[in-house]
Scaffold this motif. Structure first.
Motif: not given
Length: 308
Positions: A65-88
């Motif tokens: 699978v390709n892991l992406v954020n909500q905007r479709g951008e790739s997430v790498d092993s350093y979590f660049n591009g990863l969404d860190l979100l609040s509970e809401d």
């Protein structure tokens, strides 16, 4: 005039014919499915990467699978591009079908199940004992403070974390009245916006006490950010399950099964095990059994008007 006739075996003729054919274009490989993933904002990007970066690399390779954020951008092993979100934001992303796989703190797992039909599938634990990771709600103060029992905190400031947090807000509101501390009546509630902030605030004297998750406290001790001896625990709850990974209901069943299988196969590195209380793997979730204590707290909070 004699002519020499040379006979070729049929197999040789076929092979020659095949070699003479122009090369066939390679068949296109089916596109990998994508999973939009997110992690809690309460843990910073560097630590989240340290704990789960290798797991995401494994998941991408094993489950194809390709892991992406909500905007479709790739997430790498350093979590660049990863969404860190609040509970809401997590709950909104699941409701809007924008998030496919997220890690949720235990307190909002039942909320996500009820509101967005999220599917809990993995919680950290021990692969040998089959015991899931767990934590307790601790009421902590500084070890050099005059507070020896919960009643000593009447009229003082106690840090909660966020409104939707189980151990950081809902559980204190469910359990503290039973130990003589009614929130907003017997003490002032201060929202710190995170367990580490609550702990640091107690240590630095910003508030008198904190309602915190024991695993978060232990992790700060393991990282040498605090000394356990600098604190005193006045009260602790029964165990709650650790954070869980959940699927959005839009994820195809076959993909859920593939991702789940690869998740259960993964083993944490030694350093991650040390930071996660000895957990070495992800285990399947028995939602009705394991999250019953969390649902009790949630329903108590709703009955008291603390949560919609």
């Amino acid at each position: 005039m004699n002519r020499n006739v040379v006979a070729f075996p049929l197999t040789a003729l076929v092979a020659t014919s095949l070699l003479a054919q122009p090369p066939q274009p390679a068949q296109p490989q089916p596109a990998r499915p994508t999973l939009a993933v997110a992690f809690p904002k309460a843990v910073n990007r560097v630590e989240t990467s340290k704990l789960y970066g290798r797991f995401l690399v494994h998941l991408g390779e094993c489950a194809r699978v390709n892991l992406v954020n909500q905007r479709g951008e790739s997430v790498d092993s350093y979590f660049n591009g990863l969404d860190l979100l609040s509970e809401d934001e997590m709950l909104d992303g699941l409701k809007g079908r924008k998030l496919d796989m997220v890690q949720l703190s235990s307190g909002i797992v039942p909320v996500a199940v009820e509101a967005s039909e999220a599917i809990p599938f993995a919680v950290r634990g021990n692969s040998r004992t089959r015991q899931i990771g767990a934590y307790k709600l601790h009421l902590i103060v500084r070890a050099d403070s005059p507070y020896r029992k919960p009643a000593d905190l009447k009229g003082k400031k106690i840090a909660h974390t966020t409104a939707a947090s189980n151990s950081g807000n809902l559980a204190p509101r469910a359990y503290f009245p039973g130990i003589g501390l009614v929130p907003e009546k017997d003490y002032a509630v201060v929202y710190s916006n995170g367990h580490e902030r609550s702990i640091a605030g107690v240590m630095n004297g910003f508030w008198d006490a904190g309602a915190v998750a024991s695993d978060q406290f232990d992790r700060m001790v393991a990282k040498s950010e605090i000394r356990a001896s600098a604190f005193r625990t006045l009260w602790e709850s029964a165990p709650f399950p650790a954070s869980a990974f959940v699927f959005g209901p839009q994820v195809p069943k076959a993909l859920q099964e593939r991702v789940s299988r690869c998740t259960y196969q993964y083993r944490f590195p030694a350093e991650t095990q040390r930071l996660l209380d000895g957990s070495d793997a992800f285990l399947p979730v028995d939602y009705e059994k394991q999250y019953a204590p969390v649902k009790f707290v949630l329903h108590s909070a709703r009955a008291a008007g603390s949560l919609k």
